[in-house]
Scaffold this active site. Sequence first.
Site, PDB file in Angstrom:
ATOM      1  N   ARG A 235      36.712  12.790 -24.325  1.00  0.00           N
ATOM      2  CA  ARG A 235      36.509  12.503 -22.908  1.00  0.00           C
ATOM      3  C   ARG A 235      36.583  10.999 -22.697  1.00  0.00           C
ATOM      4  O   ARG A 235      36.115  10.215 -23.516  1.00  0.00           O
ATOM      5  CB  ARG A 235      35.154  13.054 -22.427  1.00  0.00           C
ATOM      6  CG  ARG A 235      35.118  14.575 -22.313  1.00  0.00           C
ATOM      7  CD  ARG A 235      36.023  15.070 -21.192  1.00  0.00           C
ATOM      8  NE  ARG A 235      35.988  16.521 -21.012  1.00  0.00           N
ATOM      9  CZ  ARG A 235      36.846  17.358 -21.558  1.00  0.00           C
ATOM     10  NH1 ARG A 235      37.809  16.893 -22.347  1.00  0.00           N
ATOM     11  NH2 ARG A 235      36.766  18.657 -21.322  1.00  0.00           N
ATOM     12  N   GLU A 264      40.941   9.455 -14.004  1.00  0.00           N
ATOM     13  CA  GLU A 264      42.202  10.180 -14.161  1.00  0.00           C
ATOM     14  C   GLU A 264      42.675  10.693 -12.807  1.00  0.00           C
ATOM     15  O   GLU A 264      41.873  11.230 -12.040  1.00  0.00           O
ATOM     16  CB  GLU A 264      42.024  11.347 -15.145  1.00  0.00           C
ATOM     17  CG  GLU A 264      41.723  10.877 -16.564  1.00  0.00           C
ATOM     18  CD  GLU A 264      41.604  12.034 -17.557  1.00  0.00           C
ATOM     19  OE1 GLU A 264      41.787  13.220 -17.154  1.00  0.00           O
ATOM     20  OE2 GLU A 264      41.332  11.760 -18.731  1.00  0.00           O
ATOM     21  N   HIS A 283      46.342  13.273 -20.445  1.00  0.00           N
ATOM     22  CA  HIS A 283      45.379  14.361 -20.679  1.00  0.00           C
ATOM     23  C   HIS A 283      46.151  15.645 -21.015  1.00  0.00           C
ATOM     24  O   HIS A 283      45.995  16.680 -20.376  1.00  0.00           O
ATOM     25  CB  HIS A 283      44.481  14.588 -19.465  1.00  0.00           C
ATOM     26  CG  HIS A 283      43.167  15.228 -19.828  1.00  0.00           C
ATOM     27  ND1 HIS A 283      41.971  14.910 -19.228  1.00  0.00           N
ATOM     28  CD2 HIS A 283      42.859  16.168 -20.762  1.00  0.00           C
ATOM     29  CE1 HIS A 283      40.996  15.624 -19.742  1.00  0.00           C
ATOM     30  NE2 HIS A 283      41.517  16.406 -20.682  1.00  0.00           N
TER      31      HIS A 283
END
Length: 315
Positions: A235, A264, A283
């Site tokens: 994360r 993000e 991601h």
Amino acid sequence: MKLLYPTSLELRPDAFTLPGVSALPYDVAAPLPAAHEDAEVLVTWGNSAEMLRGAAARMTRLQWVQSLAAGPNDVLKAGFPAHVRVTSGSGLHDHTVAEHTLGLLLVAARRFHEMRDAQRQRRWPGHLGGLQPDRPKGAFRTLQDARVLIWGFGSIGQRLAPLLTMLGAEVRGVARSAGERAGFPVFAADALPELLPETDALVMILPSSPETRHALSAALLAHLPRHAWVVNVGRGDTLDEGALVAALQQRRLGGAALDVFETEPLPESSPLWALENVIISPHAAGGRPQGAEALIRDNVARFLAGEPLRNLVAR
């Protein structure tokens, strides 16, 4: 029992529908229809924050939320009542995240990102080809004999570690408690100041929590050798991005391969975009839960039998 499953993933309801269970699809991006508010079980994957908040407020008969994410932070932030059990998709992303992490490590070691940049410029990067040192000291150029430290040695780390050892790496793990897991030595986090100076590549697979926020701090980054690479597939908030940028800009680190970020999508203003010793993936390590139907079916059977659910998240 009424179970709602998301259309954001191709799921076969017949694979997890047991006698006495009615399984119905729903749209994760739209408000939950009033006709579905009486469901006892909600399966989530890629749900909007607004949808989850609405479900938490209106699903008065809800007893259990099965997230297909390894870290169900979105569900935990939505405000579901304390009596609603939450289970995660831990284990569903082990292969894909391990494979992606291996790819990032190989790109960093073999400098494929530099070769790609040269290709776009129609330039022959002679310093990257031809005669090369086999395993140079003070550089991360191969996984052969590389010292890889995996911080967050859970199921993903245990899937990744054997892949690395097959390529000749020396793998150690860091977790909440020391010992041995899956045949690999594991240390507690308080050993990091001693472990990091002996590390060529640090792989971070930490979950997001108040305890892990900026776990990789400026102080810990300073313990890494100048040639070391940092890889984060856990994360984004577990790493102090500002401290990392400073270390990279000042060449106090070899580089970073990052799949997750504090914000993000990564803002255009982030200095990470312009750094030559940074590899960015959007991601992309997970995103493909494998074995979701088997997990849902197992937990549905446990739920109906009154047995403990798999991957229960402490709240």
